[in-house]
Design a protein around this motif. Structure first.
Motif, mmCIF file in Angstrom:
data_model
loop_
_atom_site.group_PDB
_atom_site.id
_atom_site.type_symbol
_atom_site.label_atom_id
_atom_site.label_comp_id
_atom_site.label_asym_id
_atom_site.label_seq_id
_atom_site.Cartn_x
_atom_site.Cartn_y
_atom_site.Cartn_z
ATOM 1 N N ALA A 194 1.668 4.858 -4.740
ATOM 2 C CA ALA A 194 1.365 3.942 -5.843
ATOM 3 C C ALA A 194 1.630 2.502 -5.426
ATOM 4 C CB ALA A 194 2.210 4.308 -7.068
ATOM 5 N N ARG A 195 2.733 2.287 -4.730
ATOM 6 C CA ARG A 195 3.056 0.912 -4.320
ATOM 7 C C ARG A 195 2.007 0.383 -3.338
ATOM 8 N NH1 ARG A 195 5.721 -2.389 -0.776
ATOM 9 N NH2 ARG A 195 7.088 -3.966 -1.725
ATOM 10 N N ILE A 198 -1.163 -0.739 -5.075
ATOM 11 C CA ILE A 198 -1.050 -2.043 -5.724
ATOM 12 C C ILE A 198 -1.113 -3.159 -4.688
ATOM 13 C CG2 ILE A 198 0.540 -3.532 -7.016
ATOM 14 C CD1 ILE A 198 1.428 -1.015 -8.520
ATOM 15 N N TRP A 244 3.333 -1.894 -11.674
ATOM 16 C CA TRP A 244 3.166 -0.459 -11.936
ATOM 17 C C TRP A 244 3.718 -0.082 -13.311
ATOM 18 C CZ3 TRP A 244 0.722 3.708 -10.240
ATOM 19 C CH2 TRP A 244 1.203 4.972 -10.576
#
Length: 707
Positions: A194-195, A198, A244
């Motif tokens: 997820a990081r 982004i 997030w």
């Protein structure tokens, strides 16, 4: 010496009057004590205490705190002692080092009971000297910055602990920059995909539009300069974890978020704060509902700032924070502002709140609360809280976390008012008790004699204080029934391992679990706050271990096994006599028995050599076969006891039960029972399903683990 001099130069930059020889002595002592020790990265261990001390110089902290950072691991990890540190650097430093050592040894990511007890110790240590936690936070920050050198499972444990405890603690103490960095470093470990997604989106955005941060920064500077307002302006992209979290909260994609970019305006005076706000709103269109004035209504940790969101260049929404230099110092340093030096003098910041006030509130709760899980809930909610300020009819301000309801408001005034609440008016209009309160609203609580807290309030309240009071009242109301049920569940659980639920055994378990009395223990078991299995584990862990491993042969052998094989019923499908079964041979665990329709068998389609045709032996069996049922029942008094009675009337034993879902109108729970065979189980299901307050009853197949 070179390392010591670099550190001393950093300190002299904000405190020219520091005691350089004392700091140099601490540097030499720490380096000597850690001589020969290495970090996971292979670097000399003393690079870590030095890095922690360097982080604290950024907060402009006093000599004792810097010296504590240099020595914070000496008592724990070297031949140094408390007395040795005290003799060389004084009692104050020795107490600080000892306090940090004790915090380091706390297992804050352990089970709830132990975690809550350790959390109490952490808060009590903080209440003696807040600098203990400042050193510990800097210690955790450097460890998270270098966490890649640890093995993966330890990385995950440390990251969870940081995300759950240390990051919100830093935020609650006003050190927002540290909270954001700790969260993002934990995010990098816990959800790297997820990081990275982004970060890739940021790169794409820069390619499409260029780096807009300096452009918008200059636009703001030009507007302020034209009006003659002296101010610093700087901007930045938000941290990946912050992005997030907003995506998760708002259920929106990256492109629709309004505050990917953040800008700060640091003015000379408070008048200039509001003047700058007016200029910004005249130059760019303000986004409705995105304005917060924490200058006139500061947060409880002393934070003061104006927040607004505007449509900037090309319609991009940007968040702007406006505050004075003194407000900014508190926003950056939080409670550390109390210890900060500037130009050799301790600074007196009028906006810095007393760091002991929040701690005093929490430690008072420690003294008044004997329920570990409630204490932990209270503290975590309090740390994560984003504040809302509401008014009583008399104009008194009540501070609540965001999302609070009139129930929380009533309990914040007094427990008696909360328990007797029957309704509420917000700004003169009657509203449901589940209404979420907003800043500045006036709330009037209506009470009635004889009113008691309702179980549905647990889903409405958000504050730890309200939840604790509601849970305590409900527990007292149903206590007698819970104690009776708990005694029966305890009897069955202990009899399974050949033991009796004597008063002495129950009292011993209560003492080991930190519970005040046997009655309180039984009430917890009866209300499904703890399980019979947990009770047995406390008293007879070795017996539970044998029971779980399941290596002992059953009395009647399943037909189809070889002489040297033993069978173990699989937890995924819990096969019962009367059902068609098959065995799967496993390494070191004998043969796992599955129902022929078990989904887990799909995993072995390509391994026919492991399949064994099995059959149950003939004859009547005792009720010693495990099965789990799931019951959805109405949330009314007496229903749980009636269901347990129905199971008992079918000559089936309840070995455990737990609630999996609690709603205002219905509860869902799982019940572990012991039956003879599949026909016996069907009798139990039929009897329970016939009850008018049972909406559904099913045989529940448990999730399986890898074999």
């Amino acid at each position: 010496m070179q390392g010591a001099q670099v550190l001393i130069d950093l300190i002299r930059a904000y405190n020219p009057n520091c005691n350089a020889s004392r700091i140099e002595a601490a540097y030499d002592y720490g380096k000597e004590m850690h001589e020969g020790q290495l970090r996971h990265s292979g670097e000399p261990y003393f690079t870590h205490p030095l890095a922690v001390a360097t982080i604290l110089t950024e907060q402009r902290l006093d000599d004792d705190t810097i010296i504590t950072a240099l020595l914070h691991d000496t008592i724990e990890d070297t031949k140094s002692t408390y007395q040795g540190v005290a003799d060389r650097f004084g009692t104050d430093v020795a107490q600080l080092v000892d306090g940090v050592t004790k915090l380091t040894n706390l297992e804050l990511s352990s089970n709830d009971n132990k975690q809550a007890e350790n959390f109490r110790k952490l808060l009590l240590a903080m209440s003696k000297d807040v600098r203990v936690i400042l050193v510990k936070l800097a210690d955790r920050l450097h460890n998270m910055r270098t966490i890649r050198h640890m093995v993966s499972h330890k990385q995950e444990r440390k990251a969870h602990e940081t995300m759950d405890i240390y990051a919100p603690l830093a935020g609650r103490m006003g050190m927002q920059w540290m909270r954001e960095e700790l969260e993002d470093l934990s995010f990098r470990v816990l959800n790297p995909e997820a990081r990275n997604s982004i970060m890739r989106r940021f790169l794409t955005l820069r390619k499409e539009t260029g780096d807009v941060t300096p452009q918008i920064t200059q636009d703001i500077r030009d507007v302020l300069a034209k009006a003659g307002i002296e101010a610093e302006v700087f901007g930045r992209e938000k941290k990946p974890y912050s992005i997030w979290r907003k995506m998760e909260e708002k259920k929106e994609g990256f492109s629709r978020l309004s505050d990917i970019f953040g800008f700060r305006i640091i003015t000379q005076t408070e008048d200039d704060v509001y003047a700058a706000l007016g200029l910004v709103h005249r130059r760019w269109r303000a986004v409705p509902g995105r304005f917060k004035d924490y200058v006139s209504q500061p947060k409880s940790n002393g934070y003061r700032s104006i927040h607004t969101t505007v449509s900037g260049r090309d319609g991009k929404r940007v968040e702007i924070q406006i505050r004075t230099r003194q407000m900014h110092d508190v926003a950056e340093s939080g409670v550390a502002a109390h210890w900060s030096y500037r130009d050799g003098e301790r600074t007196e910041n009028p906006f810095a709140v007393d760091p002991f006030k929040w701690l005093a509130d929490l430690t008072e709760h420690v003294a008044n609360n004997d329920m570990n899980e409630e204490f932990l809930e209270h503290v975590k909610l309090d740390m994560f809280a984003d504040q809302v300020f509401c008014f009583t009819p008399k104009g008194d301000v009540i501070q609540l976390p965001r999302g609070a309801t009139p129930i929380d408001f009533a309990y914040a005034i007094h427990t008696r008012i909360g328990s007797a609440c029957v309704g509420a008016k917000v700004d003169g209009r009657r509203v449901p008790l589940w209404t979420r309160l907003r800043n500045g609203q006036s709330v009037e609580v209506t009470t009635a004699d004889g009113q008691r807290p309702q179980s549905t309030w647990m889903d409405i309240a958000v504050t730890g204080r309200a939840k604790s009071a509601i849970r305590r009242a409900l527990r007292e109301e149903h206590r007698e029934g819970f104690v009776r049920l708990g005694r029966e569940l305890a009897r069955v659980a202990l009899e399974r391992v050949g033991k009796k639920a004597t008063d002495k055994a129950l009292a011993t378990a209560a003492a080991h679990m930190g519970i005040n009395s046997t009655e309180e223990l039984l009430a917890k078991v009866g209300s499904a706050e703890m399980t019979g299995k947990e009770l047995v584990e406390v008293l007879y862990p070795e017996l539970m271990r044998v029971d779980e491993i399941g290596t002992e042969e059953p009395t009647e052998r399943i037909i189809g096994l070889a002489a040297d094989q033993y069978a173990q019923p699989s937890e995924c499908c819990q096969p019962l006599p009367g059902e068609r079964i098959v065995g799967i041979a496993t390494r070191g665990r004998g043969v796992l028995v599955h129902r022929i329709d078990c989904d887990k068998l799909i995993d072995y389609e390509n391994e026919p050599a492991r399949w064994i045709d099995l059959h149950w032996p003939e004859g009547r069996r005792t009720a010693d076969q495990n099965a789990t049922i799931e019951v959805t029942m109405s949330n009314d008094a007496g229903v749980l006891g009636r269901i347990c009675t129905l199971v008992g009337e079918q000559n089936a034993n309840i070995s455990d039960l737990k609630f999996t879902d609690r709603k205002p109108d219905f509860y869902r729970m799982t019940i572990d029972i012991e039956v003879r065979d599949v026909e016996h189980l069907m009798h139990v299901l039929t009897a329970v399903e016939a009850d008018s307050d049972v909406a559904q009853v099913l045989r529940k197949n448990r999730k399986y683990q890898s074999e």
